[in-house]
Design an enzyme around this catalytic site. Structure first.
Site, PDB file in Angstrom:
ATOM      1  N   ASP A  19      48.124  10.666  56.556  1.00 36.10           N
ATOM      2  CA  ASP A  19      48.541  11.753  55.668  1.00 36.10           C
ATOM      3  C   ASP A  19      48.915  12.869  56.621  1.00 36.10           C
ATOM      4  OD1 ASP A  19      48.523  14.212  54.267  1.00 36.10           O
ATOM      5  OD2 ASP A  19      47.320  13.335  52.682  1.00 36.10           O
ATOM      6  N   HIS A  20      50.217  13.155  56.756  1.00 35.54           N
ATOM      7  CA  HIS A  20      50.606  14.016  57.874  1.00 35.54           C
ATOM      8  C   HIS A  20      50.068  15.437  57.740  1.00 35.54           C
ATOM      9  CE1 HIS A  20      53.956  15.320  55.300  1.00 35.54           C
ATOM     10  NE2 HIS A  20      54.169  16.312  56.140  1.00 35.54           N
ATOM     11  N   HIS A  46      48.312  15.142  49.890  1.00 34.89           N
ATOM     12  CA  HIS A  46      48.289  16.362  50.711  1.00 34.89           C
ATOM     13  C   HIS A  46      47.417  17.471  50.105  1.00 34.89           C
ATOM     14  CE1 HIS A  46      51.349  14.249  52.750  1.00 34.89           C
ATOM     15  NE2 HIS A  46      52.397  14.676  52.074  1.00 34.89           N
TER      16      HIS A  46
HETATM   17  C1  BG6 Z   1      56.100  14.264  52.135  1.00 31.95           C
HETATM   18  C2  BG6 Z   1      56.716  14.156  50.765  1.00 31.95           C
HETATM   19  O1  BG6 Z   1      54.918  13.520  52.208  1.00 31.95           O
HETATM   20  O2  BG6 Z   1      55.806  15.623  52.408  1.00 31.95           O
HETATM   21  C3  BG6 Z   1      57.977  15.010  50.656  1.00 31.95           C
HETATM   22  O3  BG6 Z   1      57.042  12.795  50.491  1.00 31.95           O
HETATM   23  C4  BG6 Z   1      57.677  16.434  51.089  1.00 31.95           C
HETATM   24  O4  BG6 Z   1      58.495  14.997  49.333  1.00 31.95           O
HETATM   25  C5  BG6 Z   1      56.944  16.461  52.436  1.00 31.95           C
HETATM   26  O5  BG6 Z   1      58.916  17.123  51.193  1.00 31.95           O
HETATM   27  C6  BG6 Z   1      56.484  17.860  52.787  1.00 31.95           C
HETATM   28  O6  BG6 Z   1      56.003  17.874  54.104  1.00 31.95           O
HETATM   29  P1  BG6 Z   1      56.053  19.216  54.962  1.00 31.95           P
HETATM   30  O7  BG6 Z   1      55.307  18.858  56.216  1.00 31.95           O
HETATM   31  O8  BG6 Z   1      57.501  19.542  55.174  1.00 31.95           O
HETATM   32  O9  BG6 Z   1      55.354  20.257  54.144  1.00 31.95           O
END
Ligand code: BG6
Length: 462
Positions: A156-157, A219
């Site tokens: 989960d980044h 997230h």
């Molecule tokens: C991803 C989603 O996991 O996270 C996207 O699939 C979203 O829809 C993105 O745009 C948002 O990531 P960040 O790091 O740009 O906030």
């Protein structure tokens, strides 16, 4: 092309990859290494925003090779095993599955079939890991047939974001915040991930996914856990994950009636020259998929009972920001002329800037006894030295180094699915369509009303 290779490039430049480390690109496309490197050159290089030099790039791409592997062809997996044969006895192998959920199980079976599931093999699973509790359990059960839990890295980044990890430092490496971090002093908590982008070219994927599955179940849930958890025994993977799991398990389960009152779903509509969701490419007419969700959640434990946790995320909102806001309670009495106007507030911004701001009352200069809010603030990007790695770089290096703390354990992920299920079920059976909100706004009126019921306001209106 956009995230993983640029992040591996940064790790390469920083000397964090083993000199003998190799990257094997694998997909269905019928390419050879030279053909793949051409693609890398045209599609990946442009996403390297810093530390680029032709020399470093040339040495980086020497690590890259390519092999065509179709998950339905067992012979391709034999070729894959052959390709890493020389190294797999002595080295760690990281296999990164970024694929539609239905391919996780067959891919793992084939990997096991050719012996690529030994104890030196780690497997990364990129989301979405299923579409509901049942499919996620099935994937986890299938993967567990071939890999031990400690070999599985569910990514989960958001957990790789420096500012989210800093939250643990803020809470547990300082004395001053933790005593206030509870229902005695905190009135409400807001967790926001707002995006300005619409669904872009991803209409097809997005329409079967929606904001709840795309952002909330993973997230936002992780942000909630890091904000609400108790201090773990140590920063070891299972100690941290045990505490996060306790938060999810303490969330008050939502009944269908709660979903009607405490959850808002909405879709962006055409505005200011921007398409509405229904006009986006590959979105079917009449789709009810939500591009915005706001939830009032409650955590039924000693620390948090009675404190609303407002979670929200949306596409095509006015600002791009990910933040955690703790609104403190009002003072028991006031001796300054106007201090009741604004209680203290702690804002932890994860992006675009990484900062912590504690809104504090100070005296307005001059005669009179007025006070005003101003922020004690730390801008980590400006004030703290050191290279800030992208979330994926940190996470990839953690996999390579066998560190599981920033990855989801099976029970955590399934508990998160379990909690969002009544929302999904209620929506599936509901005859009420999503609310609308104009593109480039802060969301629907209904989300404002959700907070107004408790006398609260979203952060941009405070
Ligand atoms: C991803 C989603 O996991 O996270 C996207 O699939 C979203 O829809 C993105 O745009 C948002 O990531 P960040 O790091 O740009 O906030």
């Amino acid at each position: 092309m956009r995230k993983l290779l640029p992040c591996l490039y940064q790790a390469h430049v920083a000397g964090l990859l083993h000199p003998a480390g190799r990257i094997l690109g694998v997909s269905r496309s019928e390419l050879d290494t030279a053909g793949f490197l051409e693609k890398v050159d045209s599609d990946s290089k442009i996403h390297i925003k810093q530390n680029f030099s032709e020399e470093a790039w040339a040495s980086f791409i020497k690590r890259i090779h390519y092999l065509t592997v179709d998950v339905t062809r067992p012979e391709d997996f034999k070729a894959l095993a052959e390709a890493v044969k020389a190294r797999r006895e002595t080295d760690n192998v990281v296999i990164y599955l970024s694929t539609a959920p239905k391919f996780f199980a067959p891919a793992c079976a084939e990997l096991a079939n050719v012996g690529l599931n030994g104890s030196n093999v780690r497997i990364v699973l990129e989301k979405p890991l299923g579409t509901d509790l049942k499919s996620s359990q099935e994937i986890n059960t299938d993967v567990a047939r071939y890999f031990q839990e400690e070999q599985v890295y569910r990514i989960d980044h958001y957990l790789g974001k420096e500012a989210l990890q800093n939250l643990l430092a803020l809470r547990f490496a300082n004395l001053v915040f933790e005593p206030l971090w509870n229902n005695k002093y905190v009135k409400s908590v807001q967790l926001t991930i707002a995006e300005q982008l619409g669904v872009e070219e991803r209409g097809e994927f997005y329409d079967i996914t929606g904001a709840l599955r795309d952002m909330v179940q993973n997230h936002l849930m992780q942000m909630l856990c890091m904000t609400a958890m108790e201090a773990p025994k140590s920063l070891d993977a299972d100690d941290v994950r045990d505490e996060k799991l306790k938060v999810i398990k303490s969330l008050k389960p939502l009944t269908y009636a709660d979903v009607d009152t405490d959850v808002v779903r909405a879709q962006y509509t055409e505005s200011k020259g921007m398409n509405g969701y229904l006009q986006e490419r590959n979105v079917p007419a009449g789709s009810r998929t939500e591009t915005y969700v706001a939830i009032k959640a409650e955590i039924n434990n000693e620390r948090w009972a009675g404190v609303p946790f407002y979670l929200r995320t949306g596409k095509r909102l006015t600002g791009k920001v990910a933040e955690i806001v703790l609104n403190f309670r009002d003072l028991p009495r006031h001796i300054f002329e106007n201090s009741q106007a604004a209680p203290n507030r702690l804002v932890i911004e994860l992006q675009p800037a990484e900062s912590v701001r504690l809104y504090t009352q100070v005296k307005t200069p001059g005669a009179g006894n007025k006070v005003e809010l101003t922020a004690l603030s730390v801008d980590m990007g400006k004030e703290i030295q050191g290279r800030r790695a992208e979330a994926y770089e940190r996470l990839l290096l953690d996999v390579i180094n066998g560190k599981l703390a920033l990855f989801n354990r099976r029970d955590e992920l399934e508990a998160a699915w379990e909690w969002v299920m009544p929302i999904m079920e209620n929506w599936e059976n509901s005859s009420t369509p999503p609310h609308g909100y104009p593109a480039d706004s802060w969301g629907p009126e209904a989300a404002r009303n959700l907070l107004a019921r408790n006398g609260d306001k979203w952060h941009e209106e405070q």
